[in-house]
Design a protein around this motif. Structure first.
Motif, mmCIF file in Angstrom:
data_model
loop_
_atom_site.group_PDB
_atom_site.id
_atom_site.type_symbol
_atom_site.label_atom_id
_atom_site.label_comp_id
_atom_site.label_asym_id
_atom_site.label_seq_id
_atom_site.Cartn_x
_atom_site.Cartn_y
_atom_site.Cartn_z
ATOM 1 N N ILE A 9 42.502 49.007 51.236
ATOM 2 C CA ILE A 9 42.942 48.946 49.841
ATOM 3 C C ILE A 9 42.980 50.369 49.314
ATOM 4 O O ILE A 9 41.965 51.052 49.285
ATOM 5 N N TYR A 68 45.988 46.241 46.273
ATOM 6 C CA TYR A 68 47.080 46.276 47.245
ATOM 7 C C TYR A 68 46.591 46.848 48.566
ATOM 8 O O TYR A 68 46.097 47.969 48.618
ATOM 9 N N TRP A 69 46.729 46.064 49.629
ATOM 10 C CA TRP A 69 46.404 46.487 50.983
ATOM 11 C C TRP A 69 47.599 47.233 51.550
ATOM 12 O O TRP A 69 48.722 46.731 51.516
ATOM 13 N N THR A 103 53.490 40.295 47.158
ATOM 14 C CA THR A 103 52.200 39.666 46.875
ATOM 15 C C THR A 103 52.195 38.255 47.445
ATOM 16 O O THR A 103 53.236 37.609 47.566
ATOM 17 N N THR A 105 49.401 34.588 47.530
ATOM 18 C CA THR A 105 48.194 33.980 46.979
ATOM 19 C C THR A 105 47.472 33.242 48.087
ATOM 20 O O THR A 105 48.102 32.686 48.997
ATOM 21 N N ASP A 106 46.138 33.243 47.997
ATOM 22 C CA ASP A 106 45.349 32.482 48.954
ATOM 23 C C ASP A 106 45.223 31.048 48.442
ATOM 24 O O ASP A 106 45.813 30.685 47.415
ATOM 25 N N ASN A 110 44.042 33.383 44.359
ATOM 26 C CA ASN A 110 43.807 34.823 44.277
ATOM 27 C C ASN A 110 45.039 35.570 44.765
ATOM 28 O O ASN A 110 45.616 35.217 45.795
ATOM 29 N N LEU A 112 46.887 38.687 46.421
ATOM 30 C CA LEU A 112 46.675 39.782 47.360
ATOM 31 C C LEU A 112 47.962 40.589 47.418
ATOM 32 O O LEU A 112 49.029 40.036 47.678
#
Length: 118
Positions: A9, A68-69, A103, A105-106, A110, A112
């Protein structure tokens, strides 16, 4: 488990209602002036991190900060995450300067963020 790795990140975007007021607070926190300063985005570089301020949550309507990864292959990582059960929230797109973002979402909603610099 196999797949593409991440570079960690390195970018966190914060939705703000008043960029001018937020800019002063983040400049005081980080000890640096913004590197990018426009009505639609304010970005700081500090200690190897990119901290961005997005007025009104930006086009994705953020309501909370999004980490952001950084990944070497955005499309491959999106495919891996989708196969693992994540839902694509914002498809990969170029935001300028050769940077792609997306992006997902899990299962709990959430968000990511993913970034690839070309």
């Amino acid at each position: 488990m196999t797949g593409t790795s991440t570079h960690g990140i390195k970018t966190v975007l914060h939705p703000v209602s008043d960029p001018e007021k937020a800019k002063a607070v983040y400049a005081a926190l980080l000890g640096v002036a913004p590197r990018d300063d426009s009505p639609y985005y304010v970005g700081f570089e500090a200690a190897g991190q990119h901290i961005g301020l997005v007025p009104g949550g930006g086009p994705q309507g953020m309501t909370a900060p999004v980490a952001y990864w950084h990944v070497p292959d955005l499309e491959a990582k999106l495919a891996e995450l989708s196969a693992a059960g994540a839902t694509i929230k914002e498809a990969a797109h170029d935001v300028g300067g050769g940077r792609l973002v997306a992006t997902v979402t899990d299962h709990d909603g959430n968000v990511l963020g993913l970034i690839q610099d070309r």
